[in-house]
Scaffold this active site. Structure first.
Site, mmCIF file in Angstrom:
data_model
loop_
_atom_site.group_PDB
_atom_site.id
_atom_site.type_symbol
_atom_site.label_atom_id
_atom_site.label_comp_id
_atom_site.label_asym_id
_atom_site.label_seq_id
_atom_site.Cartn_x
_atom_site.Cartn_y
_atom_site.Cartn_z
ATOM 1 N N GLN A 287 19.375 75.933 52.592
ATOM 2 C CA GLN A 287 18.655 75.224 53.667
ATOM 3 C C GLN A 287 17.745 76.143 54.475
ATOM 4 O O GLN A 287 16.825 75.683 55.136
ATOM 5 C CB GLN A 287 19.651 74.519 54.595
ATOM 6 C CG GLN A 287 20.588 75.434 55.327
ATOM 7 C CD GLN A 287 21.883 74.765 55.730
ATOM 8 O OE1 GLN A 287 21.894 73.874 56.555
ATOM 9 N NE2 GLN A 287 22.983 75.193 55.135
ATOM 10 N N ASP B 51 18.723 77.113 63.560
ATOM 11 C CA ASP B 51 19.707 76.394 64.396
ATOM 12 C C ASP B 51 19.046 75.598 65.517
ATOM 13 O O ASP B 51 19.652 74.687 66.076
ATOM 14 C CB ASP B 51 20.704 77.376 65.014
ATOM 15 C CG ASP B 51 21.534 78.097 63.970
ATOM 16 O OD1 ASP B 51 21.445 77.728 62.790
ATOM 17 O OD2 ASP B 51 22.271 79.031 64.340
ATOM 18 N N GLY C 265 24.194 75.688 61.477
ATOM 19 C CA GLY C 265 23.801 75.419 62.865
ATOM 20 C C GLY C 265 24.801 75.927 63.889
ATOM 21 O O GLY C 265 24.614 75.731 65.085
HETATM 22 O O1 F6P Z 1 22.009 81.824 62.974
HETATM 23 C C1 F6P Z 1 21.507 81.122 61.903
HETATM 24 C C2 F6P Z 1 22.571 80.829 60.893
HETATM 25 O O2 F6P Z 1 21.876 80.344 59.791
HETATM 26 C C3 F6P Z 1 23.682 79.867 61.342
HETATM 27 O O3 F6P Z 1 23.353 78.537 61.211
HETATM 28 C C4 F6P Z 1 24.803 80.256 60.426
HETATM 29 O O4 F6P Z 1 26.068 79.980 60.970
HETATM 30 C C5 F6P Z 1 24.603 81.714 60.291
HETATM 31 O O5 F6P Z 1 23.233 81.979 60.464
HETATM 32 C C6 F6P Z 1 25.062 82.256 58.976
HETATM 33 O O6 F6P Z 1 24.761 83.579 58.930
HETATM 34 P P1 F6P Z 1 25.112 84.555 57.732
HETATM 35 O O7 F6P Z 1 24.244 84.177 56.591
HETATM 36 O O8 F6P Z 1 24.834 85.905 58.271
HETATM 37 O O9 F6P Z 1 26.543 84.306 57.420
#
Ligand code: F6P
Length: 419
Positions: free
Chosen positions: A306, A147, A194
């Site tokens: 990503q 992020d 992000g």
């Molecule tokens: O904090 C990093 C991140 O990749 C954010 O961009 C995203 O919203 C979140 O993690 C998603 O997390 P998870 O895979 O735990 O849903």
């Protein structure tokens, strides 16, 4: 400063993984070895696993130089991750007593945590508790997050590789759009991670070059999203071009704070830090455009790809992640605690950067957003300053070690059973 015999180190990974987080782990391991520590433990699934007594001896996993090279090229968190929020240091003494008892039993001198802003909250609380209890264990944070939203650092390891993947993929998507015969036009919406920061979504503009115009519009979460203006703009763009590509952040929201992702789906999931799961923004907008304009649409959620795309990692990013891991270990060894390593940019061209340490209390739980003057006045693109900032971070490649045509990752037999 610490003249006594060096004992052991423990390192953990926390929050969303990146393609570079294991390179930082390799950097911590190497520097701890070079500085004469005895055992280097890895906590499994961060502090949450540590509380259950779950850890490994990293020397049994990183046995050779080749293992270390493979680890640098392995995506996801090798040690497993967690999103666990520690209670306040005066709220639940038992949690802290449990953690410090395990750390004392393991004879830990240095505790390194590789993570983002929520993970720095853990370093902040553990280092505060150590001061209150008169413990000599040093707690240091090693930054990581795709992020790129950590305060006081020029950028975070993990961001450059994700930005490179996003620039590359958006370019390939734009190219795909050229090939189609679409009498009613086509709009492709690319949804990018992000959360509330648009650093990653802005990186879609990296696709722009001599051979590609870049996305037709970019919407960051730093600004309120006006649904009607968006539909009108898409309608106008389609009059001039058959294939339109728009990059949107997963965190775009209307003026009242409602995430667009909440409008179309019923995902209720909220993590321990109170973050709603953001997903479905592109799908919602595509359905809306299809209804309002009647064109073909395609929703492309880059999602996990990503942050896991180590085959497309940036060399600058992987090397910096390694150095930052080493710098965190060095800081703890030299007596720092309650600190996080930051990257300080010295110049853009040629790109040069170094590391410093900063007070983690000024970093934890904060969010560094894209400055308003790096977004165009109409709010639908990023400026050249943004591109100048991000471009050095995506330079160079780290060739995957290919086996049978597929990148090889660090794997130790029985490793999966541990996680
Ligand atoms: O904090 C990093 C991140 O990749 C954010 O961009 C995203 O919203 C979140 O993690 C998603 O997390 P998870 O895979 O735990 O849903």
């Amino acid at each position: 400063m610490h003249n006594k015999v060096k004992r052991n180190v423990i390192v953990g990974q926390s929050g969303g993984p990146t393609a570079a987080i294991n390179s930082s782990l390799a950097g911590v391991f190497r520097t701890a070895k070079d500085r004469g520590y005895n055992k280097i433990y890895g906590m499994l699934h961060g502090v949450q696993g540590l509380m259950e007594g779950r850890y490994i001896d990293l020397s049994e996993h990183i046995r050779t130089g080749l293992d270390a090279e493979l680890l640098k090229r392995t995506p996801s968190a090798y040690l497993g991750s967690c999103r666990y929020k520690l209670p306040g240091i005066y709220e639940d003494k038992e949690v802290y007593e449990k953690i410090f008892k395990i750390l004392e039993e393991l004879e830990i001198d240095c505790f390194i945590y590789i993570g983002g802003n929520d993970s720095m909250d853990t370093i902040k609380k553990l280092s505060d508790y150590a001061i209150v209890m008169g413990s000599n264990i040093r707690f240091v944070g090693c930054p990581k997050t795709i992020d790129n939203d950590l305060a006081l650092t020029d950028h975070t390891p993990g961001y450059g590789s994700a930005a490179k993947y996003i620039g590359t993929s958006v370019k390939e998507i734009i190219r795909d759009g050229w090939s189609l015969e679409t009498s009613h036009g086509q709009i492709m919406i690319v949804e990018i991670m992000g959360r509330n920061a648009g650093w990653l979504t802005g990186a879609s503009a990296l696709s722009k070059g001599e051979d590609c115009d870049g996305p037709d519009a970019i919407y960051l979460p730093e600004l309120d999203f006006d649904i009607k203006a968006f539909v009108d703009k898409c309608r106008e763009m389609l009059k001039k071009k058959a294939s339109i590509v728009v990059a949107v952040s997963e965190g775009i929201h209307t003026a009242d704070g409602t995430y667009i992702s909440e409008m179309g789906n019923t995902t209720e999931y909220v993590d321990a830090f109170g973050h709603k799961q953001l997903t479905g923004t592109a799908r919602y907008l595509c359905d809306l455009l299809s209804k309002e304009i009647g064109c073909k649409t395609r929703a492309i959620e880059l999602s996990t790809l990503q942050r896991a795309a180590s085959h497309c990692a940036s060399r600058v990013d992987i090397l910096e992640a390694y150095e930052v891991g080493g710098a965190a270990m060095k800081a703890a060894d030299e007596g720092d605690s309650g600190k996080m390593v930051v990257i300080k940019r010295l110049s853009d061209d040629p790109y040069q950067a170094g590391t410093e340490v900063k007070d983690v209390h000024k970093i934890a739980n904060d969010e560094r957003l894209v400055p308003r003057n790096w977004i165009t006045a109409d709010g639908t693109y990023v400026t050249n300053e943004f591109i100048t900032y991000v471009r050095p971070l995506i330079q160079g490649d780290v060739s995957p070690i290919m086996v049978d045509g597929i990148p090889r990752h660090l794997y130790v037999p029985g490793y999966q059973d541990l996680l």
